[in-house]
Enzyme design. Sequence first.
Site, PDB file in Angstrom:
ATOM      1  N   LYS A   1     -10.640  -8.133  -3.191  1.00 40.76           N
ATOM      2  CA  LYS A   1     -10.866  -9.390  -4.766  1.00 40.76           C
ATOM      3  C   LYS A   1     -10.296 -10.102  -4.203  1.00 40.76           C
ATOM      4  O   LYS A   1     -11.031 -11.101  -4.422  1.00 40.76           O
ATOM      5  CB  LYS A   1      -9.896  -8.603  -5.525  1.00 40.76           C
ATOM      6  CG  LYS A   1      -9.057  -9.518  -6.780  1.00 40.76           C
ATOM      7  CD  LYS A   1      -8.185  -9.645  -7.213  1.00 40.76           C
ATOM      8  CE  LYS A   1      -7.674  -9.795  -8.419  1.00 40.76           C
ATOM      9  NZ  LYS A   1      -6.635  -9.858  -9.065  1.00 40.76           N
TER      10      LYS A   1
ATOM     11  N   GLU B   1      -7.096  -6.798   6.841  1.00 35.42           N
ATOM     12  CA  GLU B   1      -7.822  -5.829   7.757  1.00 35.42           C
ATOM     13  C   GLU B   1      -9.100  -5.833   6.881  1.00 35.42           C
ATOM     14  O   GLU B   1     -10.703  -5.815   8.027  1.00 35.42           O
ATOM     15  CB  GLU B   1      -7.278  -4.545   7.329  1.00 35.42           C
ATOM     16  CG  GLU B   1      -5.669  -4.125   6.585  1.00 35.42           C
ATOM     17  CD  GLU B   1      -4.737  -5.436   6.563  1.00 35.42           C
ATOM     18  OE1 GLU B   1      -5.498  -5.638   5.595  1.00 35.42           O
ATOM     19  OE2 GLU B   1      -4.195  -5.426   6.473  1.00 35.42           O
TER      20      GLU B   1
ATOM     21  N   GLY C   1      -5.830  -4.767  -8.335  1.00 29.34           N
ATOM     22  CA  GLY C   1      -6.543  -4.314  -7.264  1.00 29.34           C
ATOM     23  C   GLY C   1      -6.512  -2.768  -6.976  1.00 29.34           C
ATOM     24  O   GLY C   1      -7.722  -2.014  -7.278  1.00 29.34           O
ATOM     25  N   ARG C   2      -5.110  -3.062  -7.981  1.00 29.59           N
ATOM     26  CA  ARG C   2      -4.926  -0.820  -7.900  1.00 29.59           C
ATOM     27  C   ARG C   2      -5.561  -0.195  -9.074  1.00 29.59           C
ATOM     28  O   ARG C   2      -5.952   0.524  -9.185  1.00 29.59           O
ATOM     29  CB  ARG C   2      -3.162  -0.768  -7.571  1.00 29.59           C
ATOM     30  CG  ARG C   2      -2.202  -1.296  -8.579  1.00 29.59           C
ATOM     31  CD  ARG C   2      -1.178  -1.405  -7.992  1.00 29.59           C
ATOM     32  NE  ARG C   2      -0.487  -2.404  -8.681  1.00 29.59           N
ATOM     33  CZ  ARG C   2      -0.174  -3.373  -8.275  1.00 29.59           C
ATOM     34  NH1 ARG C   2      -0.838  -4.226  -7.906  1.00 29.59           N
ATOM     35  NH2 ARG C   2       0.888  -4.148  -9.395  1.00 29.59           N
TER      36      ARG C   2
ATOM     37  N   GLU D   1       2.567   0.830  -5.730  1.00 29.33           N
ATOM     38  CA  GLU D   1       2.529  -1.178  -6.426  1.00 29.33           C
ATOM     39  C   GLU D   1       3.190  -1.797  -7.148  1.00 29.33           C
ATOM     40  O   GLU D   1       3.765  -2.219  -7.529  1.00 29.33           O
ATOM     41  CB  GLU D   1       1.294  -1.380  -5.070  1.00 29.33           C
ATOM     42  CG  GLU D   1       1.397  -2.727  -5.429  1.00 29.33           C
ATOM     43  CD  GLU D   1      -0.598  -3.291  -4.274  1.00 29.33           C
ATOM     44  OE1 GLU D   1      -0.203  -3.334  -2.930  1.00 29.33           O
ATOM     45  OE2 GLU D   1      -1.267  -3.474  -4.915  1.00 29.33           O
TER      46      GLU D   1
ATOM     47  N   HIS E   1       3.295  26.144   1.971  1.00 30.86           N
ATOM     48  CA  HIS E   1       3.696  26.529   3.283  1.00 30.86           C
ATOM     49  C   HIS E   1       4.290  25.432   3.964  1.00 30.86           C
ATOM     50  O   HIS E   1       4.208  25.365   5.195  1.00 30.86           O
ATOM     51  CB  HIS E   1       2.644  26.454   4.260  1.00 30.86           C
ATOM     52  CG  HIS E   1       2.123  28.492   3.250  1.00 30.86           C
ATOM     53  ND1 HIS E   1       2.603  29.601   3.067  1.00 30.86           N
ATOM     54  CD2 HIS E   1       1.254  28.162   2.449  1.00 30.86           C
ATOM     55  CE1 HIS E   1       1.611  30.472   2.760  1.00 30.86           C
ATOM     56  NE2 HIS E   1       0.992  29.725   1.703  1.00 30.86           N
TER      57      HIS E   1
ATOM     58  N   LYS F   1       2.595  -9.825   5.583  1.00 31.81           N
ATOM     59  CA  LYS F   1       1.267 -10.282   5.819  1.00 31.81           C
ATOM     60  C   LYS F   1       1.396 -11.019   6.556  1.00 31.81           C
ATOM     61  O   LYS F   1       1.345 -12.121   7.764  1.00 31.81           O
ATOM     62  CB  LYS F   1       0.518 -10.539   4.667  1.00 31.81           C
ATOM     63  CG  LYS F   1       0.254  -9.338   3.919  1.00 31.81           C
ATOM     64  CD  LYS F   1      -0.292  -9.805   2.967  1.00 31.81           C
ATOM     65  CE  LYS F   1      -1.343  -8.834   1.877  1.00 31.81           C
ATOM     66  NZ  LYS F   1      -2.288  -9.322   0.635  1.00 31.81           N
TER      67      LYS F   1
END
Length: 501
Positions: free
Chosen positions: A166, A172, A226-227, A312, A343, A470
């Site tokens: 965005k 990253e 973003g999400r 978030e 399990h 960040k």
Amino acid sequence: MIEACGLYFDYSKQPVDQAVADALLALANERDVSGWIARMFAGEHINHTENRAVLHTALRAPRSEALVVDGQNVTDDVHRVLDRMAAFAESVRQGTYRSATGETFTDVVNIGIGGSDLGPRMVNETLIDFTDGPNVHYVANVDGAQLEAVLKMLEPAQTLFIVTSKTFTTLETMANANAARRWLTVALGDNAVAHHFVAVSTHAEEVRRFGISADCTFEFWDWVGGRYSVWSAVGLALMIALGPERFRAWLNGANAMDRHFRTTPLRSNLPVMMALLAVWNRNFLGAATQVVAAYAQKLERFVAWLQQLEMESNGKSVHRDGSALQAHSTPALWGDVGTNGQHAFFQMLHQGSEVHPVDFILPVLGTHPWPEQQRMLVANCLAQSAALMRGKTADEVRQELRGQFEGEALEAAVPHRVFPGNRPSSTLLMPQIDPYHLGALMALYEHRTFVLSILWDINAFDQWGVELGKKLAQTVMKAMDGKPVELDPSTAELLKKASTY
Ligand SMILES: O=P(O)(O)OC[C@H]1O[C@](O)(CO)[C@@H](O)[C@@H]1O
């Protein structure tokens, strides 16, 4: 139960009676849930800390549904980009869009992180049976091991990169994009970049600076968080994998849930009731976490997507006006696919010292040729929620053990085998995994998250909490370069030790 858009939601195993349901609905009315829903769909700037509208619902609205926000018909914008995406996706799929060496693209790599990765990757993996395009890979982590694992399978001359961000400044993503560009240009030269790189972003200027032209840029808008962005051009890699038609079916499923959410009275409104149950468990019964157990291997990444969406969005400690919350906001959300979770952590769900409500998600019909195993999967899902609810009393255990143990030995064995029961869960049935039902399921959880934010009176659409770390990473990197920066003693000592390896 509530049924909507092919999803059947059973909350009969929740500790809620009519009086509680009425009180929760009164809370929803007091918080003006209906008003907030209308405000979101109308494009009001409900993300007030960033002064933005919140319109991911417009990304899946039909062409005919005009919506003018801030003087702009956003539906036109959305469909203009969707049409461009469809044309591009088809040209890659059909092999008419060619590489620098004139070859077809066999592989597509989406480079992005957070919302620019989790959504498309999860949908791609869940709908893998519906994909028939080139192979699509996803690289998110700044850990070069992930990029390396992908690149070593690929041929530069047949690889298309989609840089999805965005902001187009995320550390990253830019690190991975730059590394991928080096890998490509070493093999094919600088001119290959124009053929092999496309961008998805709201920041045309940053994209141009990276060296990707406007023709190869697919835009979205600041009113898409973003999400919540998977439905936008962020889904380009996904559309290449699925083809435009199945992509549209997936959008349609989400749009159907949007209509349900917008028009259904609160009492039978699925996202609203899910959110009210969550508040009941969290704030009134004190549950610190929420488990999601999807009984479908293909939904393996669903929880990772949901974690960003919920935590978030609602991992906040202040109200919309900045005052401190007096009650807890989002519980930690976690889980794994069934039956694997049984399990691993289900022991704690059944007999642990705290109660963790569970959402069971069950696509009933399998899409594999092993019907007997699907029967076992369905049975296990239903059995787990029944066991959580019923539990097992000491007397029942005694009955069961009689003959095996006697006297003191029997009494010593009993407490370990008692299940308290009354552990809440909901079960969401869907016919099977397909684009339409997955779209509806995702939109359901998006709206649940929004309703929770209304009930807690917080802004679900900013994420200031990710900024500090960040920034500090930049400081630490400066320190690594020997620059004089101030680090706290704990971090400085760790860095000193790390530099000795
Ligand atoms: O798409 P971008 O701008 O690279 O951001 C990636 C992610 O980073 C965040 O801003 C913070 O984690 C997310 O909200 C977002 O999905």
